[in-house]
Design a protein around this motif. Structure first.
Motif, PDB file in Angstrom:
ATOM      1  N   MET A 104     -51.981  35.967  36.942  1.00  0.00           N
ATOM      2  CA  MET A 104     -51.144  37.151  36.736  1.00  0.00           C
ATOM      3  C   MET A 104     -51.793  38.329  37.453  1.00  0.00           C
ATOM      4  SD  MET A 104     -48.462  38.415  35.217  1.00  0.00           S
ATOM      5  CE  MET A 104     -48.137  37.131  34.014  1.00  0.00           C
ATOM      6  N   SER A 105     -51.023  38.979  38.309  1.00  0.00           N
ATOM      7  CA  SER A 105     -51.540  40.143  39.017  1.00  0.00           C
ATOM      8  C   SER A 105     -50.423  41.144  39.208  1.00  0.00           C
ATOM      9  CB  SER A 105     -52.120  39.727  40.382  1.00  0.00           C
ATOM     10  OG  SER A 105     -51.132  39.090  41.165  1.00  0.00           O
ATOM     11  N   GLU A 106     -50.807  42.384  39.512  1.00  0.00           N
ATOM     12  CA  GLU A 106     -49.829  43.452  39.665  1.00  0.00           C
ATOM     13  C   GLU A 106     -49.714  43.840  41.125  1.00  0.00           C
ATOM     14  OE1 GLU A 106     -48.724  47.908  37.967  1.00  0.00           O
ATOM     15  OE2 GLU A 106     -50.572  46.915  37.330  1.00  0.00           O
ATOM     16  N   ALA A 107     -48.471  43.975  41.603  1.00  0.00           N
ATOM     17  CA  ALA A 107     -48.211  44.430  42.965  1.00  0.00           C
ATOM     18  C   ALA A 107     -47.769  45.872  42.940  1.00  0.00           C
ATOM     19  CB  ALA A 107     -47.116  43.573  43.615  1.00  0.00           C
ATOM     20  N   ARG A 108     -48.124  46.598  43.996  1.00  0.00           N
ATOM     21  CA  ARG A 108     -47.789  48.022  44.031  1.00  0.00           C
ATOM     22  C   ARG A 108     -46.484  48.242  44.786  1.00  0.00           C
ATOM     23  NH1 ARG A 108     -51.733  51.060  42.106  1.00  0.00           N
ATOM     24  NH2 ARG A 108     -53.813  50.176  41.902  1.00  0.00           N
ATOM     25  N   ILE A 109     -45.790  49.326  44.420  1.00  0.00           N
ATOM     26  CA  ILE A 109     -44.524  49.671  45.051  1.00  0.00           C
ATOM     27  C   ILE A 109     -44.781  50.134  46.475  1.00  0.00           C
ATOM     28  CG2 ILE A 109     -44.523  52.111  44.359  1.00  0.00           C
ATOM     29  CD1 ILE A 109     -41.517  51.763  43.798  1.00  0.00           C
ATOM     30  N   ALA A 110     -43.832  49.830  47.360  1.00  0.00           N
ATOM     31  CA  ALA A 110     -43.989  50.219  48.762  1.00  0.00           C
ATOM     32  C   ALA A 110     -42.617  50.418  49.369  1.00  0.00           C
ATOM     33  CB  ALA A 110     -44.753  49.136  49.535  1.00  0.00           C
ATOM     34  N   GLY A 111     -42.570  51.108  50.534  1.00  0.00           N
ATOM     35  CA  GLY A 111     -41.334  51.181  51.299  1.00  0.00           C
ATOM     36  C   GLY A 111     -41.115  49.860  52.021  1.00  0.00           C
ATOM     37  N   SER A 112     -39.980  49.743  52.698  1.00  0.00           N
ATOM     38  CA  SER A 112     -39.651  48.474  53.342  1.00  0.00           C
ATOM     39  C   SER A 112     -40.539  48.232  54.552  1.00  0.00           C
ATOM     40  CB  SER A 112     -38.180  48.472  53.775  1.00  0.00           C
ATOM     41  OG  SER A 112     -37.861  47.269  54.399  1.00  0.00           O
ATOM     42  N   ALA A 113     -41.099  47.008  54.644  1.00  0.00           N
ATOM     43  CA  ALA A 113     -41.912  46.628  55.795  1.00  0.00           C
ATOM     44  C   ALA A 113     -41.211  45.610  56.681  1.00  0.00           C
ATOM     45  CB  ALA A 113     -43.249  46.045  55.317  1.00  0.00           C
ATOM     46  N   LEU A 114     -40.159  44.972  56.177  1.00  0.00           N
ATOM     47  CA  LEU A 114     -39.449  43.958  56.947  1.00  0.00           C
ATOM     48  C   LEU A 114     -38.445  44.607  57.890  1.00  0.00           C
ATOM     49  CD1 LEU A 114     -38.621  41.043  54.517  1.00  0.00           C
ATOM     50  CD2 LEU A 114     -40.087  40.973  56.521  1.00  0.00           C
ATOM     51  N   THR A 139     -43.724  31.250  30.582  1.00  0.00           N
ATOM     52  CA  THR A 139     -44.293  30.453  31.666  1.00  0.00           C
ATOM     53  C   THR A 139     -43.301  29.347  32.018  1.00  0.00           C
ATOM     54  OG1 THR A 139     -46.552  30.899  30.957  1.00  0.00           O
ATOM     55  CG2 THR A 139     -46.195  28.949  32.334  1.00  0.00           C
ATOM     56  N   ARG A 140     -43.075  29.166  33.299  1.00  0.00           N
ATOM     57  CA  ARG A 140     -42.109  28.171  33.766  1.00  0.00           C
ATOM     58  C   ARG A 140     -42.831  27.136  34.625  1.00  0.00           C
ATOM     59  NH1 ARG A 140     -39.609  33.380  34.197  1.00  0.00           N
ATOM     60  NH2 ARG A 140     -37.704  33.522  32.937  1.00  0.00           N
ATOM     61  N   TYR A 141     -42.250  25.908  34.668  1.00  0.00           N
ATOM     62  CA  TYR A 141     -42.894  24.794  35.362  1.00  0.00           C
ATOM     63  C   TYR A 141     -41.954  24.212  36.412  1.00  0.00           C
ATOM     64  CZ  TYR A 141     -46.396  24.803  31.627  1.00  0.00           C
ATOM     65  OH  TYR A 141     -47.401  25.147  30.739  1.00  0.00           O
ATOM     66  N   LEU A 142     -42.572  23.615  37.432  1.00  0.00           N
ATOM     67  CA  LEU A 142     -41.793  23.022  38.520  1.00  0.00           C
ATOM     68  C   LEU A 142     -42.466  21.733  38.986  1.00  0.00           C
ATOM     69  CD1 LEU A 142     -39.223  24.211  39.985  1.00  0.00           C
ATOM     70  CD2 LEU A 142     -40.741  24.648  41.923  1.00  0.00           C
ATOM     71  N   ALA A 143     -41.662  20.715  39.278  1.00  0.00           N
ATOM     72  CA  ALA A 143     -42.146  19.457  39.846  1.00  0.00           C
ATOM     73  C   ALA A 143     -41.143  18.976  40.883  1.00  0.00           C
ATOM     74  CB  ALA A 143     -42.330  18.407  38.755  1.00  0.00           C
ATOM     75  N   ALA A 174     -45.934  28.373  36.950  1.00  0.00           N
ATOM     76  CA  ALA A 174     -45.807  29.434  37.941  1.00  0.00           C
ATOM     77  C   ALA A 174     -46.946  30.429  37.795  1.00  0.00           C
ATOM     78  CB  ALA A 174     -44.482  30.147  37.770  1.00  0.00           C
ATOM     79  N   ASP A 175     -47.434  30.866  38.958  1.00  0.00           N
ATOM     80  CA  ASP A 175     -48.275  32.062  38.985  1.00  0.00           C
ATOM     81  C   ASP A 175     -47.315  33.239  39.013  1.00  0.00           C
ATOM     82  OD1 ASP A 175     -50.406  33.752  39.128  1.00  0.00           O
ATOM     83  OD2 ASP A 175     -50.727  33.479  41.280  1.00  0.00           O
ATOM     84  N   MET A 176     -47.696  34.349  38.388  1.00  0.00           N
ATOM     85  CA  MET A 176     -46.759  35.451  38.256  1.00  0.00           C
ATOM     86  C   MET A 176     -47.372  36.749  38.773  1.00  0.00           C
ATOM     87  SD  MET A 176     -44.481  36.465  34.938  1.00  0.00           S
ATOM     88  CE  MET A 176     -43.842  34.795  34.833  1.00  0.00           C
ATOM     89  N   VAL A 177     -46.574  37.470  39.562  1.00  0.00           N
ATOM     90  CA  VAL A 177     -46.950  38.789  40.065  1.00  0.00           C
ATOM     91  C   VAL A 177     -45.891  39.765  39.568  1.00  0.00           C
ATOM     92  CG1 VAL A 177     -47.259  40.203  42.121  1.00  0.00           C
ATOM     93  CG2 VAL A 177     -48.078  37.834  42.104  1.00  0.00           C
ATOM     94  N   TYR A 178     -46.312  40.929  39.109  1.00  0.00           N
ATOM     95  CA  TYR A 178     -45.335  41.872  38.593  1.00  0.00           C
ATOM     96  C   TYR A 178     -45.593  43.265  39.171  1.00  0.00           C
ATOM     97  CZ  TYR A 178     -49.048  43.456  35.461  1.00  0.00           C
ATOM     98  OH  TYR A 178     -50.223  43.948  34.957  1.00  0.00           O
ATOM     99  N   GLY A 179     -44.573  44.087  39.100  1.00  0.00           N
ATOM    100  CA  GLY A 179     -44.686  45.461  39.568  1.00  0.00           C
ATOM    101  C   GLY A 179     -43.414  46.210  39.223  1.00  0.00           C
ATOM    102  N   SER A 180     -43.404  47.499  39.481  1.00  0.00           N
ATOM    103  CA  SER A 180     -42.240  48.337  39.189  1.00  0.00           C
ATOM    104  C   SER A 180     -41.584  48.764  40.493  1.00  0.00           C
ATOM    105  CB  SER A 180     -42.650  49.562  38.385  1.00  0.00           C
ATOM    106  OG  SER A 180     -43.167  49.177  37.125  1.00  0.00           O
ATOM    107  N   ILE A 181     -40.264  48.680  40.546  1.00  0.00           N
ATOM    108  CA  ILE A 181     -39.531  49.072  41.746  1.00  0.00           C
ATOM    109  C   ILE A 181     -38.348  49.944  41.357  1.00  0.00           C
ATOM    110  CG2 ILE A 181     -40.160  47.042  43.109  1.00  0.00           C
ATOM    111  CD1 ILE A 181     -37.446  45.859  42.453  1.00  0.00           C
TER     112      ILE A 181
END
Length: 862
Positions: A1-11, A838-842, A687-694
């Motif tokens: 679990m980690s936190e991502a920071r808000i950003a403008g569009s890079a794509l 938590t969710r699982y995938l196979a 699943a590994d999970m990343v969260y942030g505010s947008i």
């Protein structure tokens, strides 16, 4: 679990897009919008009646009103997505309903794709274009090329009439209007004198010919009846046209001129003595150019220019091993010879010896060369779209060393040799124009049928009678003009037929919601005596592709044929398999085996195909079915078929409540073989999970390292996970998109911008490396918290999911794969109370000996 920071569009998602409305265009509109009368053109019946098919009259009150409605819809859709009025480049109303637009942000793009009034949004891809006379080889003219008589043109009144009354519209790089191939005079080298053409009726073609750079008023004529440049999308940031091109319909390249002349250029004696005559396939057809293509480059031409710059007087051009296998004839800056890679080593060794020299000799015409042959640059099948349910390519035509007019702007030449599939395309288009001339009421699919069902598959010169291609190389074969004007039977299909064929659940074509509602509701249950229109195998094509046969289980398909001769005829069908397939694939029944049809009458055919035990080892197998008539016609269609290991769901989702209780779960498969099936899996992985505010217009991004041996990756956002910054309930559905790109790249490799509440991007066998995953807020609450689920499945299975690794199956008999999950799976949130679960995938992959089948993804998503 980690936190991502808000950003403008890079794509970098900005660009030019075609937006197709969910409304029908005027040509097919049937009056389903309140207040607007139907404008569709009634389909012409296929018959021996040679009267012209009805046209769309754009001047009628009904068409004018409905076209105005479509324009209003386009303006409204663009405005709702915040696309500025000046960024709407073109509006389409008649054959397509929608508009072309310059999109400047990911938010605009997502808004367009989510608008319920929009069917599809596709990025514009600018197309870079990568024997002296083919009429003789094709049998359009006889041995005397100076007169053009003695061949298939004679069936249409000779070369002076072939193509009369038909307009060929070319989408390419423009045209060199002064070339004699496009003259409307009897003396093609002059712009004065008696006309060779009458004025073309506005009822048949109502295009325009606007003036522009080096394209003054009066440039179009009775031969070149229209020429329009759609260049807004080609302009640079400063509004300028690319260097070397023209801000008009004039060809700054050579490609559009070459293609136009090959399809419908005049017969022109370029030698002055009748010994060297060039001609289009339909020399009396009119031409209209629509300039939308970007300019291409030629590595061979660039090399020749460099040789000349360095003082060279000639060039030996050698293919590299494992590179292109074709050699090309073309006029370059210096004389040259192009040789295959197998000559490379010997020539390099000789060049290294003292006193090595090269003597340039005059060219020699070979009349006994092996022909036709398939060029290596020609695309091969099977198609990945619809999982091989449609046979591609359709047909082949001359495309190597085609000599035709070019633009002087690029090379200074009047004519040149060009090669490519875009040289074959105008041959097919010109021949289609000849069929259109003979049968004005025929649909495009009927014309395509005539081209395909009369094609041949054996060489004509060199060593005649050799099979030169298989269906995945040339489709039905090589075009055969002397036969195409009398195909006997045709296979016709409509837009509705195609839409229904794409409704099948087991093909990976995503239809717009409006199309599903309109067409997919009428799908029938399977029947052995009536065709299910939503089974792609029953689409009435002049070819058959069956990618999912089961050994020993007959597959029943249907076709409808129509007698297009002017007289009653009797037909009988016979199937032939290629030598490699004759013991493994059988057409066990064609019913009726023989039938008689009056002119214009149709017959439903029931065809039964059976794969024998062991056929799965053969992969794709090929054959054909032909219907011969007592009038001398032979209507042949190619057949391609393969046995599938099993037909199984692409994804299955066990109920979490049942999993928590320790209950078993199963999903159904339909095997294509009899024997022991082995199952292997990767996962079950949490699943590994990343969260942030947008907020709307912003995104979070995270770098994900994909290790080697990763078999599957998935990135997902679930609507149920969003959390408001205030903790209060969210009052509307949160609208986000997911984009996946290589780190430090601005181009998305994969994305999810669908209308479903959840967004998912999946990648099979992704290359190892660092990827950046973006979650973009399209329409979300301010500072809403979003959670990105990340699964990377390795090649090593986890022990938390159990099933029988080996199971006995019978071809065509459904079986169940039973799954049992570990009771200690933890679905609790890694964030504690109130967080997403938590969710699982196979992923389960079936195999049978050396053969691996399609995988099924197992998702445990609470």
């Amino acid at each position: 679990m980690s936190e991502a920071r808000i950003a403008g569009s890079a794509l970098d998602l900005a660009g030019h897009y075609i937006v197709v409305l969910d409304n029908a265009p005027a040509a097919t509109y049937k009056g389903d919008v309140s207040g607007y009368e139907a404008t569709h053109v009634q389909a012409a019946s296929i018959s021996s009646d040679d009267s012209a098919s009805p046209k769309l009259d754009v001047s009628t009150a009904a068409v004018v009103a409905y076209a105005a409605f479509l324009e209003e819809q386009s303006v409204s859709v663009a405005a709702a997505a915040s696309v500025a009025a000046e960024d709407v480049l073109y509006k389409y109303k008649y054959l397509l309903a929608g508009f072309a637009a310059r999109v400047t942000s990911a938010q605009q793009l997502a808004a367009l794709r989510r608008d319920p009034r929009v069917s599809t949004v596709e990025r514009v891809q600018w197309m870079h274009r990568t024997t002296f006379t083919t009429p003789g080889f094709l049998g359009l003219e006889g041995n005397s090329s100076s007169s053009g008589s003695g061949g298939a043109w004679d069936q249409l009144g000779g070369p002076s009439s072939a193509g009369e009354g038909v307009a060929i519209c070319v989408i390419d790089s423009g045209i060199e209007p002064e070339h004699p191939s496009f003259s409307d005079r009897n003396n093609t080298s002059s712009d004065t004198g008696a006309y060779a053409y009458t004025v073309y009726s506005n009822a048949l073609y109502s295009g325009s010919c606007p003036v522009g750079e080096a394209f003054p008023a009066g440039t179009c004529n009775r031969k070149l009846i229209g020429c329009q440049a759609f260049s807004k999308g080609l302009r640079g940031s400063n509004g300028s046209i690319p260097a070397g091109d023209f801000d008009s319909c004039r060809d700054g390249d050579e490609h559009g001129t070459h293609v136009s002349a090959t399809a419908g250029g005049n017969r022109v004696d370029i030698s002055g003595n009748g010994k060297l005559v060039i001609s289009g396939m339909a020399p009396k057809a009119r031409l209209a150019m629509y300039k939308v293509c970007d300019r291409g480059v030629s590595a061979r031409a660039d090399k020749a220019k460099e040789v000349k710059r360095a003082g060279g007087i000639g060039m030996l051009l050698l293919n590299v091993p494992d590179g292109a296998t074709d050699v090309m004839t073309e006029i370059l800056s210096v004389p040259h010879v192009h040789l295959k890679a197998d000559s490379r080593e010997a020539l390099r060794n000789y060049a290294a010896t003292a006193g090595a020299s090269v003597k340039l000799m005059p060219s020699v015409t070979a009349n006994n060369a092996l022909a036709p042959q398939m060029a290596s640059f020609s695309s091969r099948g099977p198609t990945q779209a619809a999982r091989g349910s449609f046979l591609t390519p359709d047909i082949s035509a001359p495309g190597v060393d085609v000599y035709a007019p070019v633009s002087k702007n690029k090379t200074g030449l009047d004519n040149n040799f060009l090669s490519g599939t875009s040289m074959a395309s105008p041959h097919a288009a010109g021949l289609a124009a000849l069929i259109r001339q003979r049968y004005p009421r025929w649909s495009p699919m009927a014309i395509k049928s005539a081209l395909m069902t009369t094609a041949y598959q054996e060489t004509k010169t060199g060593q005649p009678g050799q099979r030169f291609c298989k269906p995945f190389e040339c489709g039905a074969g090589h075009v055969d003009p002397p036969q195409m004007l009398n195909p006997g039977l045709i296979f016709d299909s409509t837009y509705e037929d195609w839409a229904k064929a794409l409704c099948a659940n087991d093909i990976d074509v995503q239809l717009p919601a409006g199309m599903k509602t309109r067409y997919c509701q009428s799908c029938l249950a399977s029947s052995s005596n009536q065709p299910d229109p939503c089974d792609p195998a029953n689409l009435n094509l002049p070819s058959i592709a069956l990618p999912k046969l089961a050994e020993g289980v007959a597959k029943v398909i249907f076709r409808t044929v129509t007698n297009v001769m002017s007289t009653t005829a009797s037909f009988s069908g016979i199937a032939t398999m290629d030598q490699a397939a004759e013991k493994l694939l059988k057409v066990t029944s064609i019913s009726p085996a023989a039938f008689t049809l009056g002119a214009g009458q149709s017959q439903l055919l029931r065809i039964e195909v059976l794969a024998q035990p062991g056929a799965i080892e053969a992969g794709w197998m090929f054959g054909s079915i032909a219907w011969r008539s007592n009038k001398g016609t032979n209507t042949r269609i190619p057949l391609a078929a393969k046995v599938t290991l099993l037909d199984a769901p692409l994804e299955t989702a066990p109920a979490i409540t049942a999993v928590k209780k320790g209950l078993s779960y199963g999903y159904t498969i339909n095997p294509g073989v009899t024997g022991r099936l082995r199952l292997n899996h990767t996962g079950l992985t949490p699943a590994d999970m990343v969260y942030g505010s947008i907020s709307t217009g912003y995104e979070i991004s995270v770098n994900v390292t994909v290790p080697e041996n990763t078999t599957y990756a998935r990135f997902a956002v679930f609507q149920a996970d969003f959390r408001a910054a205030s903790g209060a309930p969210l009052t509307f559905t949160q609208d986000v998109s997911i984009y996946v790109a290589l780190a430090n790249s601005t181009s998305a490799l994969a994305y999810s911008e669908g209308s479903a509440p959840d967004e998912i991007v999946s990648m099979t066998a992704p290359a190892p490396g660092i990827y950046t995953v973006y979650v973009t807020g399209e329409k979300v609450a301010d500072n809403v918290k979003v959670f990105l689920n990340i699964w990377l499945l390795s090649s090593t299975p986890a022990p938390n999911m159990q099933y029988r690794r080996s199971m006995a199956v019978t071809a065509g008999k459904k079986a169940v794969v039973g799954l049992q999950f570990s009771k200690d799976l933890n679905f609790s949130s890694a964030l504690g109370a109130g967080g997403p679960p938590t969710r699982y995938l196979a992923r389960i992959v079936p195999s049978y000996g050396r053969i691996e089948g399609d995988a099924t993804v197992v998702s445990l998503v609470a």
